[in-house]
Design an enzyme around this catalytic site. Structure first.
Site, PDB file in Angstrom:
ATOM      1  N   LYS A 107       0.859  -1.192   0.000  1.00 26.21           N
ATOM      2  CA  LYS A 107       0.000   0.000   0.000  1.00 26.21           C
ATOM      3  C   LYS A 107       0.891   1.236   0.000  1.00 26.21           C
ATOM      4  O   LYS A 107       1.641   1.465   0.948  1.00 26.21           O
ATOM      5  CB  LYS A 107      -0.925   0.027   1.214  1.00 26.21           C
ATOM      6  CG  LYS A 107      -1.925   1.177   1.131  1.00 26.21           C
ATOM      7  CD  LYS A 107      -2.844   1.223   2.321  1.00 26.21           C
ATOM      8  CE  LYS A 107      -3.928   2.278   2.106  1.00 26.21           C
ATOM      9  NZ  LYS A 107      -3.412   3.596   1.714  1.00 26.21           N
ATOM     10  N   GLU A 109       3.586   1.686   4.778  1.00 25.47           N
ATOM     11  CA  GLU A 109       2.276   2.050   5.328  1.00 25.47           C
ATOM     12  C   GLU A 109       1.413   0.825   5.595  1.00 25.47           C
ATOM     13  O   GLU A 109       0.606   0.810   6.524  1.00 25.47           O
ATOM     14  CB  GLU A 109       1.557   3.000   4.362  1.00 25.47           C
ATOM     15  CG  GLU A 109       0.236   3.512   4.916  1.00 25.47           C
ATOM     16  CD  GLU A 109      -0.562   4.291   3.898  1.00 25.47           C
ATOM     17  OE1 GLU A 109      -1.641   4.795   4.263  1.00 25.47           O
ATOM     18  OE2 GLU A 109      -0.132   4.383   2.741  1.00 25.47           O
TER      19      GLU A 109
END
Length: 314
Positions: free
Chosen positions: A20, A162
């Site tokens: 991500k 992330e």
């Protein structure tokens, strides 16, 4: 298609995993020239001149991806991207593109030639995308990661990423819909917020913004206050916020929150904060400002709930 906050699915064989990245979601239309639309359907092509060489293409195609600023170790930095998100002056854009080049990370293929692909399962769309071999100086197709999912998310945490995205192999592409067949598993908790007011600062911030009053929309379409954020700002961010909030001032409260000394504003600006947890009364604990999200519409901003994967076919 939007992902739902969730946990790693138990059935690893039914899912693919991707890193991500932390950037700006963008749909790319590659025909005789490039056209890029943000998540709220704004044409942002001019802001990213380093991506123009993606076009022309024959046959033309449409892709989904994330525009990011990559650090030397390959991580995406939303903070590094911030100076570029608000610029429309051509000379400034060219200077920033040279200093902070962006990369378009393309992860889905939606249309090619005269054929829509959105009804195809994710795995087939992804294989077709990989066949296009989209590798350029400022664009690439990030790899699919094999399971087990728990090991993938653990590795992403060790690398300081992330989080990861989990995508069901059999899921169609659902434009504009948030689906449990795409799950985002985050190492950093964040939340989009609507700015509904600000409180004056003290000390070094006397006469300026001290904190922002945050809200989200409920399922009933009403704004509800989720607290204040007063950390994580640079001086340039505070100056930019002050300029943007000045014409949005209003005399009446934006929400029914009982907060003293607030300068209320129209709920037009969306931001993003990181935080530690939700409190029992629906507030964010220890929020820290990450930046404005001009690619998001206020009424899209709701509290993100953690959901489990849905079994079976979509």
């Amino acid at each position: 298609m939007l992902a739902t906050a969730g946990i790693v699915p138990r059935d690893d064989t039914a899912w693919n995993f991707e890193v991500k990245f932390d950037g700006i979601r963008a749909i790319g239309y590659i025909t005789d020239e490039l056209r890029i639309l943000s998540r709220n359907d704004k044409n942002i092509t001019a802001a990213w001149p380093e991506l123009a060489a993606l076009a022309p293409a024959d046959p033309p195609f449409v892709v989904d991806g994330e525009i990011v600023a990559l650090t030397a170790d390959g991580r995406s930095s939303f903070e590094a991207l911030q100076p570029r998100m608000h610029q429309r002056n051509p000379a400034t854009i060219r200077a920033l593109a040279a200093a902070i080049p962006a990369t378009y990370l393309i992860f889905d293929l939606l249309h090619i030639g005269d054929r829509s692909l959105i009804e195809l399962p994710y795995l087939q769309r992804r294989e077709l995308l990989e066949q296009l071999d989209l590798r350029g100086p400022r664009w690439q197709v990030p790899p699919r990661l094999s399971g087990p999912g728990a090991a993938v998310v653990d590795q992403s945490r060790r690398l300081g990423l992330e989080g990861i995205l989990c995508k069901r192999l059999d899921s169609p592409y659902l434009p504009g819909r948030r689906s449990p067949h795409w799950l985002k598993v985050k190492n950093i908790r964040d939340q989009e917020i609507v700015i509904v007011g600000w409180k004056p600062g003290a000390g070094r911030r006397a006469g300026h913004i001290g904190s922002l009053l945050m809200a989200v929309y409920t399922d009933a379409g009403e704004l509800t206050c989720i607290g204040n954020v007063g950390t994580g700002f640079t001086q340039s961010a505070l100056d930019d916020l002050a300029a943007r909030l000045e014409p949005l001032q209003r005399k009446t409260p934006t929400t029914d929150a009982d907060v003293p000394d607030v300068r209320w504003v129209e709920p037009r600006l969306v931001g993003e904060v990181s935080f530690s947890e939700w409190t029992g009364d629906g507030r964010l604990r220890h929020p820290s400002w990450r930046g404005l999200r001009l690619d998001k519409e206020p009424r899209q901003v709701k509290r993100e709930l953690i959901r489990h994967a849905r079994s079976g076919t979509p």
